[in-house]
Design a protein around this motif. Structure first.
Motif, PDB file in Angstrom:
ATOM      1  N   ILE A  16       0.833  -1.202   0.000  1.00 24.34           N
ATOM      2  CA  ILE A  16       0.000   0.000   0.000  1.00 24.34           C
ATOM      3  C   ILE A  16       0.870   1.256   0.000  1.00 24.34           C
ATOM      4  O   ILE A  16       0.609   2.212  -0.733  1.00 24.34           O
ATOM      5  CB  ILE A  16      -0.963  -0.038   1.204  1.00 24.34           C
ATOM      6  N   ALA A  17       1.944   1.219   0.785  1.00 21.76           N
ATOM      7  CA  ALA A  17       2.848   2.372   0.818  1.00 21.76           C
ATOM      8  C   ALA A  17       3.450   2.618  -0.568  1.00 21.76           C
ATOM      9  O   ALA A  17       3.599   3.759  -1.009  1.00 21.76           O
ATOM     10  CB  ALA A  17       3.948   2.136   1.848  1.00 21.76           C
ATOM     11  N   LEU A  18       3.765   1.539  -1.288  1.00 23.04           N
ATOM     12  CA  LEU A  18       4.387   1.673  -2.607  1.00 23.04           C
ATOM     13  C   LEU A  18       3.412   2.162  -3.676  1.00 23.04           C
ATOM     14  O   LEU A  18       3.810   2.552  -4.768  1.00 23.04           O
ATOM     15  CB  LEU A  18       4.981   0.326  -3.039  1.00 23.04           C
ATOM     16  N   LEU A  19       2.111   2.103  -3.362  1.00 22.85           N
ATOM     17  CA  LEU A  19       1.122   2.562  -4.352  1.00 22.85           C
ATOM     18  C   LEU A  19       1.014   4.079  -4.378  1.00 22.85           C
ATOM     19  O   LEU A  19       0.419   4.653  -5.290  1.00 22.85           O
ATOM     20  CB  LEU A  19      -0.248   1.944  -4.048  1.00 22.85           C
ATOM     21  N   ASN A  20       1.600   4.716  -3.364  1.00 25.85           N
ATOM     22  CA  ASN A  20       1.600   6.182  -3.321  1.00 25.85           C
ATOM     23  C   ASN A  20       2.726   6.708  -4.164  1.00 25.85           C
ATOM     24  O   ASN A  20       3.874   6.597  -3.786  1.00 25.85           O
ATOM     25  CB  ASN A  20       1.821   6.658  -1.883  1.00 25.85           C
ATOM     26  N   ALA A  21       2.460   7.270  -5.311  1.00 26.18           N
ATOM     27  CA  ALA A  21       3.569   7.696  -6.157  1.00 26.18           C
ATOM     28  C   ALA A  21       3.303   9.038  -6.820  1.00 26.18           C
ATOM     29  O   ALA A  21       3.886   9.359  -7.827  1.00 26.18           O
ATOM     30  CB  ALA A  21       3.868   6.635  -7.185  1.00 26.18           C
ATOM     31  N   GLY A  22       2.399   9.790  -6.236  1.00 29.92           N
ATOM     32  CA  GLY A  22       2.141  11.098  -6.820  1.00 29.92           C
ATOM     33  C   GLY A  22       1.416  10.956  -8.143  1.00 29.92           C
ATOM     34  O   GLY A  22       0.431  10.247  -8.225  1.00 29.92           O
ATOM     35  N   ASP A  23       1.977  11.586  -9.192  1.00 29.96           N
ATOM     36  CA  ASP A  23       1.257  11.679 -10.456  1.00 29.96           C
ATOM     37  C   ASP A  23       1.486  10.515 -11.412  1.00 29.96           C
ATOM     38  O   ASP A  23       0.730  10.339 -12.350  1.00 29.96           O
ATOM     39  CB  ASP A  23       1.650  12.974 -11.172  1.00 29.96           C
ATOM     40  N   ALA A  47       4.127   3.273 -14.731  1.00 29.09           N
ATOM     41  CA  ALA A  47       5.518   3.605 -14.429  1.00 29.09           C
ATOM     42  C   ALA A  47       6.040   2.582 -13.438  1.00 29.09           C
ATOM     43  O   ALA A  47       7.212   2.238 -13.432  1.00 29.09           O
ATOM     44  CB  ALA A  47       5.605   5.005 -13.841  1.00 29.09           C
ATOM     45  N   ARG A  48       5.117   2.098 -12.582  1.00 30.68           N
ATOM     46  CA  ARG A  48       5.507   1.106 -11.580  1.00 30.68           C
ATOM     47  C   ARG A  48       4.336   0.149 -11.338  1.00 30.68           C
ATOM     48  O   ARG A  48       3.184   0.573 -11.280  1.00 30.68           O
ATOM     49  CB  ARG A  48       5.842   1.794 -10.257  1.00 30.68           C
ATOM     50  N   ALA A 162      -9.898   3.601  -3.683  1.00 28.89           N
ATOM     51  CA  ALA A 162      -8.901   4.655  -3.874  1.00 28.89           C
ATOM     52  C   ALA A 162      -7.650   4.044  -4.507  1.00 28.89           C
ATOM     53  O   ALA A 162      -7.461   2.830  -4.473  1.00 28.89           O
ATOM     54  CB  ALA A 162      -8.551   5.286  -2.531  1.00 28.89           C
ATOM     55  N   ASP A 163      -6.800   4.901  -5.095  1.00 22.63           N
ATOM     56  CA  ASP A 163      -5.603   4.408  -5.787  1.00 22.63           C
ATOM     57  C   ASP A 163      -4.694   3.592  -4.869  1.00 22.63           C
ATOM     58  O   ASP A 163      -3.955   2.731  -5.334  1.00 22.63           O
ATOM     59  CB  ASP A 163      -4.788   5.585  -6.349  1.00 22.63           C
ATOM     60  N   ASN A 164      -4.716   3.910  -3.577  1.00 23.76           N
ATOM     61  CA  ASN A 164      -3.847   3.162  -2.658  1.00 23.76           C
ATOM     62  C   ASN A 164      -4.661   2.324  -1.666  1.00 23.76           C
ATOM     63  O   ASN A 164      -4.297   2.146  -0.524  1.00 23.76           O
ATOM     64  CB  ASN A 164      -2.904   4.108  -1.915  1.00 23.76           C
TER      65      ASN A 164
END
Ligand SMILES: Cc1cc2nc3c(=O)[nH]c(=O)nc-3n(C[C@H](O)[C@H](O)[C@H](O)COP(=O)(O)OP(=O)(O)OC[C@H]3O[C@@H](n4cnc5c(N)ncnc54)[C@H](O)[C@@H]3O)c2cc1C
Ligand code: FES
Ligand code: FES
Lengths: 287, 156
Positions: A16-23, A47-48, A162-164
């Protein structure tokens, strides 16, 4: 496919932490069967990707809960569900549905979490799990949440997640005393994408319908409960006239959309007939 | 983190180290190893020409990230520990269950999986289990005969 970074965390919270990547486009990948198709078609270029395959093994477990309901870890493969004695015992309609859900190789790799998060309205288990009143547990930086499968979808390939936010578990409440069926109508092979899917679940008391859920899929933007049609069943014994009325109510209560698998007019006739057949099949299970 | 990495896996019994792109699927990486038995045809999980066994589980190599094979035991149609054809392959030859042969590796691998799970499959079981394998030459009647023959030979 275009290159991307691939992360393989060992816990769901790291994922979940790695799903936070801004834009930049970042997505979880479980089995990858749906995502690979989108990436190959160029519809999605991450991108990831954050792979869930190394997260804690408990997220792939299937267990019967003390109340008789089912807990299914999000990473459980569709094959493991198809083989599970616990699933067959607690909700045989799921076992039945899996028989024609895609092919062996896809089921071997695809996960229930990816299946529910993908949001393609043609998928088979969202209407079934909606009819069974199932829920998902999700995890995000905000914390844990429980959401009804019925509330997951907001549009074509769109969900409330949500995205994350990741699905960690699917909960199927105890189904004692209820009857369920799912009919998948295909125009080519039996395991093809459906032209129409119809899932029903009935609570009966001495031959009288006490509660009913009817869910249509593959002909609307999201799986959809047909509450007007459900109402026609309450207090009846599901006699032939009631069934006819229910089929008509189903058709007049919803706007169906055409797709590659059939015109709207064709789907309307399928809905009229198969709503009745699904209800008959649910009743027959009891006998 | 970069878009390439080194993976280690067992390929048909032998340890392999390969430099891959994280976006590559398993068929691409197997072909770079000189193995052409798993081949991409539909490229979308439908036809089974790309069938590969990963830890004894059949997958569509065209939809499987090669990076996911890191640490796994990978087997393809080229795997022949006894140095000769197995009964499923013999049955396909005896029944003439192919024309061009493009789909055959996938059908053979899936038939072995089917017979592991159902040693005495009905025609319905066969059609159902192999519904995710397409033969564009339409050798289906012969394929079904071959699967039945292979089942008999295996129970032999
Ligand atoms: C050839 C073929 C035929 C098919 N036929 C059918 C069919 O007949 N009926 C049917 O119902 N389906 C069918 N499918 C679709 C199949 O069911 C899905 O591809 C599969 O269930 C997706 O699961 P996955 O684990 O591979 O998801 P992935 O591809 O890994 O992910 C799909 C999506 O879910 C997200 N995701 C994954 N895991 C989670 C999680 N735990 N929490 C939140 N988000 C998550 C990903 O970010 C992605 O957006 C078919 C697919 C193929 C390739
Ligand atoms: S090429 Fe993979 S299933 Fe057809
Ligand atoms: S033998 Fe040619 S595709 Fe099957």
């Amino acid at each position: 496919m275009a290159p991307f970074e691939l992360a393989e965390p060992h816990t769901l919270s790291e994922a979940i932490a790695l799903l936070n990547a801004g834009d930049v486009p970042v997505r979880a990948i479980a089995g990858g069967t749906a995502l690979m198709l989108m990436m190959k078609a160029g519809v999605f270029q991450p991108a990831r990707l954050v792979s869930l395959r190394r997260v804690e093994a408990c997220h792939a477990e299937i267990t019967v809960m003390p109340d008789g309901g089912l807990s299914i870890g999000a990473m459980a493969t569709l094959s493991s569900l198809a083989r599970s004695a616990a699933v067959k015992q607690a909700a045989p309609v799921i076992t039945q549905t899996l028989k024609t859900l895609s092919n062996v190789r896809v089921r071997n790799v695809a996960t229930i979490g990816g299946h529910l998060a993908h949001g393609d309205p043609h998928m088979d288990l969202p209407p079934v799990l909606t009819a069974l009143g199932a829920q998902v547990r999700t995890l995000s930086p905000v914390g844990e949440r429980t959401r009804a499968v019925a509330d997951l979808y907001t549009g074509y390939y769109e969900t409330v997640l949500a995205d994350n936010e990741l699905i960690s578990e699917v909960i199927v409440p105890p189904q004692s005393g209820s009857l369920a069926a799912y009919l998948k109508i295909t125009t080519r092979a039996a395991d093809d994408w459906p032209t129409l899917g119809i899932a029903v679940s009935l609570q009966m008391e001495a031959d009288i319908v006490k509660a009913a859920r009817i869910v249509v899929s593959a002909a609307t933007n999201t799986p959809l409960r047909l509450e007007v049609a459900e109402q026609t069943l309450l207090g009846t014994t599901l006699d032939a006239v009631t069934l006819l009325r229910c089929g008509d109510a189903a058709v007049s209560s919803v706007e169906l959309a055409a797709d590659a698998h059939g015109s709207a007019a064709y789907k309307r006739e399928l809905l009229r007939v198969y709503t009745q057949r699904a209800l008959r099949q649910a009743l027959a299970v009891q006998l | 983190m970069s878009a390439t990495r080194t993976i280690h896996f067992t390929l048909n019994g032998d340890p392999v180290t390969a430099q891959i792109g994280t976006h590559q699927h398993l068929v691409e990486v197997l072909q770079a190893q000189g193995l052409t038995g798993a081949r991409e045809s539909c490229a979308q999980g439908l036809c089974g020409c790309c069938t590969v066994l990963v830890n004894d589980v059949a997958v569509s190599g065209c939809l499987y990230l090669a990076a996911f094979a890191d640490g796994a035991d990978v087997r393809t149609i080229e795997y022949a520990p006894a140095g000769k054809l197995d009964v499923v392959q013999e049955a396909f030859i005896e029944c003439g269950a192919f024309q061009c042969g493009y789909c055959t590796p996938g059908f053979i691998l899936m038939t072995r999986q089917l017979l592991d799970a159902h040693p005495d499959p009905s025609e319905d079981d066969i059609r159902h289990y192999l519904s995710g394998n397409l033969c564009r030459c339409a050798a289906y009647p012969e394929i079904i005969k071959a699967v039945k023959l292979a089942a008999v030979k295996r129970r032999g």
